[in-house]
Write a protein that holds these residues in place. Structure first.
Motif, PDB file in Angstrom:
ATOM      1  N   ASP A 110      -3.050  15.933   8.436  1.00 13.16           N
ATOM      2  CA  ASP A 110      -2.011  16.130   9.447  1.00 13.16           C
ATOM      3  C   ASP A 110      -0.652  15.879   8.815  1.00 13.16           C
ATOM      4  N   ARG A 111       0.056  16.956   8.477  1.00 15.35           N
ATOM      5  CA  ARG A 111       1.322  16.831   7.750  1.00 15.35           C
ATOM      6  C   ARG A 111       2.439  16.231   8.580  1.00 15.35           C
ATOM      7  N   LYS A 112       2.241  16.080   9.880  1.00 16.32           N
ATOM      8  CA  LYS A 112       3.263  15.456  10.723  1.00 16.32           C
ATOM      9  C   LYS A 112       3.158  13.941  10.711  1.00 16.32           C
ATOM     10  N   ARG A 113       2.063  13.436  10.150  1.00 16.00           N
ATOM     11  CA  ARG A 113       1.838  11.997  10.104  1.00 16.00           C
ATOM     12  C   ARG A 113       1.933  11.482   8.675  1.00 16.00           C
ATOM     13  N   MET A 114       2.186  10.183   8.544  1.00 17.51           N
ATOM     14  CA  MET A 114       2.148   9.512   7.264  1.00 17.51           C
ATOM     15  C   MET A 114       0.864   8.686   7.206  1.00 17.51           C
ATOM     16  N   ALA A 115       0.487   8.275   5.996  1.00 17.40           N
ATOM     17  CA  ALA A 115      -0.732   7.497   5.839  1.00 17.40           C
ATOM     18  C   ALA A 115      -0.692   6.734   4.523  1.00 17.40           C
ATOM     19  N   VAL A 116      -1.540   5.730   4.416  1.00 18.48           N
ATOM     20  CA  VAL A 116      -1.732   5.059   3.133  1.00 18.48           C
ATOM     21  C   VAL A 116      -2.613   5.968   2.283  1.00 18.48           C
ATOM     22  N   VAL A 117      -2.047   6.478   1.176  1.00 16.30           N
ATOM     23  CA  VAL A 117      -2.765   7.400   0.298  1.00 16.30           C
ATOM     24  C   VAL A 117      -2.565   6.974  -1.151  1.00 16.30           C
ATOM     25  N   SER A 118      -3.551   7.271  -1.989  1.00 15.32           N
ATOM     26  CA  SER A 118      -3.524   6.797  -3.371  1.00 15.32           C
ATOM     27  C   SER A 118      -2.343   7.339  -4.160  1.00 15.32           C
ATOM     28  N   GLY A 119      -1.917   8.564  -3.866  1.00 12.16           N
ATOM     29  CA  GLY A 119      -0.803   9.146  -4.604  1.00 12.16           C
ATOM     30  C   GLY A 119       0.534   8.998  -3.917  1.00 12.16           C
ATOM     31  N   ARG A 167       9.963   3.538   3.508  1.00 12.66           N
ATOM     32  CA  ARG A 167       9.227   4.786   3.678  1.00 12.66           C
ATOM     33  C   ARG A 167       9.178   5.206   5.145  1.00 12.66           C
ATOM     34  N   THR A 168       8.989   6.494   5.372  1.00 14.25           N
ATOM     35  CA  THR A 168       8.881   7.014   6.736  1.00 14.25           C
ATOM     36  C   THR A 168       7.741   6.332   7.489  1.00 14.25           C
ATOM     37  N   HIS A 169       8.048   5.805   8.671  1.00  6.07           N
ATOM     38  CA  HIS A 169       7.061   5.155   9.544  1.00  6.07           C
ATOM     39  C   HIS A 169       6.379   3.954   8.877  1.00  6.07           C
ATOM     40  N   VAL A 174      -3.844  -2.160   8.506  1.00  2.86           N
ATOM     41  CA  VAL A 174      -4.550  -3.459   8.530  1.00  2.86           C
ATOM     42  C   VAL A 174      -5.183  -3.707   9.900  1.00  2.86           C
ATOM     43  N   ARG A 175      -5.302  -2.643  10.695  1.00  5.31           N
ATOM     44  CA  ARG A 175      -5.988  -2.656  11.989  1.00  5.31           C
ATOM     45  C   ARG A 175      -5.290  -3.507  13.049  1.00  5.31           C
ATOM     46  N   HIS A 176      -3.969  -3.538  12.953  1.00  7.27           N
ATOM     47  CA  HIS A 176      -3.157  -4.176  13.987  1.00  7.27           C
ATOM     48  C   HIS A 176      -1.994  -3.240  14.323  1.00  7.27           C
ATOM     49  N   PRO A 177      -2.301  -2.062  14.911  1.00 12.70           N
ATOM     50  CA  PRO A 177      -1.249  -1.088  15.207  1.00 12.70           C
ATOM     51  C   PRO A 177      -0.254  -1.612  16.229  1.00 12.70           C
ATOM     52  N   LEU A 178       0.915  -1.006  16.255  1.00 11.09           N
ATOM     53  CA  LEU A 178       1.935  -1.401  17.208  1.00 11.09           C
ATOM     54  C   LEU A 178       1.552  -0.970  18.622  1.00 11.09           C
ATOM     55  N   VAL A 179       1.809  -1.830  19.567  1.00 10.34           N
ATOM     56  CA  VAL A 179       1.586  -1.494  20.974  1.00 10.34           C
ATOM     57  C   VAL A 179       2.407  -0.257  21.333  1.00 10.34           C
ATOM     58  N   GLY A 180       1.791   0.682  22.020  1.00  5.94           N
ATOM     59  CA  GLY A 180       2.494   1.857  22.513  1.00  5.94           C
ATOM     60  C   GLY A 180       2.718   2.965  21.515  1.00  5.94           C
ATOM     61  N   ASP A 181       2.334   2.758  20.249  1.00  7.31           N
ATOM     62  CA  ASP A 181       2.603   3.767  19.229  1.00  7.31           C
ATOM     63  C   ASP A 181       1.806   5.037  19.539  1.00  7.31           C
ATOM     64  N   PRO A 182       2.498   6.140  19.858  1.00 14.23           N
ATOM     65  CA  PRO A 182       1.789   7.368  20.252  1.00 14.23           C
ATOM     66  C   PRO A 182       1.132   8.097  19.085  1.00 14.23           C
ATOM     67  N   VAL A 183       1.490   7.761  17.860  1.00 17.93           N
ATOM     68  CA  VAL A 183       0.967   8.462  16.682  1.00 17.93           C
ATOM     69  C   VAL A 183      -0.097   7.639  15.964  1.00 17.93           C
ATOM     70  N   ALA A 196       0.844  -1.195   0.000  1.00 22.94           N
ATOM     71  CA  ALA A 196       0.000   0.000   0.000  1.00 22.94           C
ATOM     72  C   ALA A 196       0.883   1.250   0.000  1.00 22.94           C
ATOM     73  N   PRO A 197       0.637   2.197  -0.919  1.00 24.21           N
ATOM     74  CA  PRO A 197       1.475   3.395  -1.030  1.00 24.21           C
ATOM     75  C   PRO A 197       1.358   4.308   0.192  1.00 24.21           C
ATOM     76  N   ILE A 198       2.473   4.908   0.544  1.00 23.95           N
ATOM     77  CA  ILE A 198       2.528   5.768   1.731  1.00 23.95           C
ATOM     78  C   ILE A 198       2.922   7.188   1.338  1.00 23.95           C
ATOM     79  N   GLY A 199       2.207   8.158   1.917  1.00 24.65           N
ATOM     80  CA  GLY A 199       2.529   9.567   1.705  1.00 24.65           C
ATOM     81  C   GLY A 199       2.109  10.368   2.925  1.00 24.65           C
ATOM     82  N   ARG A 200       2.223  11.677   2.838  1.00 26.75           N
ATOM     83  CA  ARG A 200       1.813  12.540   3.953  1.00 26.75           C
ATOM     84  C   ARG A 200       0.308  12.435   4.169  1.00 26.75           C
TER      85      ARG A 200
END
Length: 325
Positions: free
Chosen positions: A196-205, A233-235, A244-253, A188-192
């Motif tokens: 929220d420009r401080k976070r990354m996300a799965v985005v189409s572009g 890629r970043t993060h 995929v709905r299994h985030p890392l334990v303790g991840d503050p972001v 899955a492609p990752i971008g800003r």
């Protein structure tokens, strides 16, 4: 391609970067160099397209050949600091370290000192002549584990090439929320993040990103997984596992609110509440030595806080099994 006293490289524009600005494409192909430095090289003619000098805003097309031939620049604004390093391996070309959680890799706004770069300048002063003080890949501040640093231009060119061709093997261990039944691949492609420009996300572009994960140990409501990256890629692992709905334990972001499994004991609740960094550790690194061509591999143990978290989850899972009997 490689010179003892120059920074060189050859890059071919892939389909996903076609029709991008030259400076944007160069930043994607050469992430070890800052955007401002790349723009300076483009303007000076040190970075060319198909043998021609271009402007930073000029568009590139799939198949274009980017060539870099530049003088190294001494970074004079970073200070050497006597910060202890856990050195796993070193020679005249490579420095392999076990980075602790909490150590910022590169100076940036809010972290002008006390970083890995400051420690490297003290331990191996020669890295001041290399781009980003020899840093070719990085770990997030609160991710622990193994990483390699170049000590020579030969090594820098080789390691960057291995990262680009995906021949450098990097494997991580992570504790994720949810009891997985098996491994899978997240492509899955990752971008800003669009809001929220401080976070990354799965985005189409976004930029192409692939993470493979397999199950190592399953607990009552968490799983220890081994992740292998095809891209850097970043993060990336944090974003993909949250996707995929299994985030890392303790991840503050990307982790969301603390989730306590059914039947959680007070002991486990305290351990989970106290674990406030992403449960991610760079476990293993495999690469080709830049001078000898030998394949080398290193593995570092889990840090105490992550090992303690896993022990607590394992103990809780056993207690629930005993209770069922």
């Amino acid at each position: 391609m490689t010179s003892e006293n120059r920074i060189t490289g050859q890059y071919t524009v892939p389909p996903e970067l076609s029709d991008k600005r030259l400076d944007q494409a160069a930043a994607d192909l050469m992430p070890e160099h800052s955007r401002s430095r790349l723009q300076s090289w483009i303007k000076s003619g040190a970075l060319t397209v198909n043998g021609q000098t271009r402007k930073p805003r000029d568009k590139v097309m799939m198949g274009d050949s980017l060539a870099l031939d530049a003088e190294p620049e001494v970074q004079v604004t970073w200070e050497a600091e006597p910060i202890s390093l856990d050195v796993v391996y070193e020679d005249e070309h490579l420095l392999v370290i076990n980075k602790p959680a909490g150590l910022v890799v590169h100076p940036a706004a809010g972290h002008a000192d006390g970083t890995l770069v400051n420690a490297l300048l003290n331990y191996a002063p020669e890295v001041e002549n290399l781009p980003r003080a020899g840093i070719v890949h990085r770990l997030d501040k609160d991710t622990s584990g193994i990483m390699v640093v170049a000590r020579s231009l030969i090594a820098h060119t080789s390691l960057v090439g291995q990262l680009q061709t995906r021949t450098m093997g990097r494997e991580y261990e992570a504790v994720v929320v949810g009891a997985l039944t098996g491994g899978a691949t997240v492509d899955a492609p990752i971008g800003r993040h669009p809001q929220d420009r401080k976070r990354m996300a799965v985005v189409s572009g976004g930029k192409p990103a692939v993470t493979h994960y397999r199950l190592l140990e399953r607990f009552s409501a968490h799983t220890l997984v081994r992740c292998k990256l095809e891209s850097g890629r970043t993060h990336q692992i944090r974003v993909h596992m949250a996707h995929v709905r299994h985030p890392l334990v303790g991840d503050p972001v990307y982790g969301g609110r603390l989730r306590l499994p059914k039947g959680t004991t007070e002991e486990l609740r305290e351990v989970l509440a106290a674990f406030t960094r992403q449960a991610l550790h760079a476990r293993q690194l495999t690469l080709e030595h830049p001078e000898t061509g030998n394949i080398m591999s290193w593995e570092v143990p889990l840090p105490d806080d992550l090992a303690h978290l896993i022990d607590a989850l394992r103990k809780h899972a056993r207690e629930l099994e005993d209770r069922d009997f």
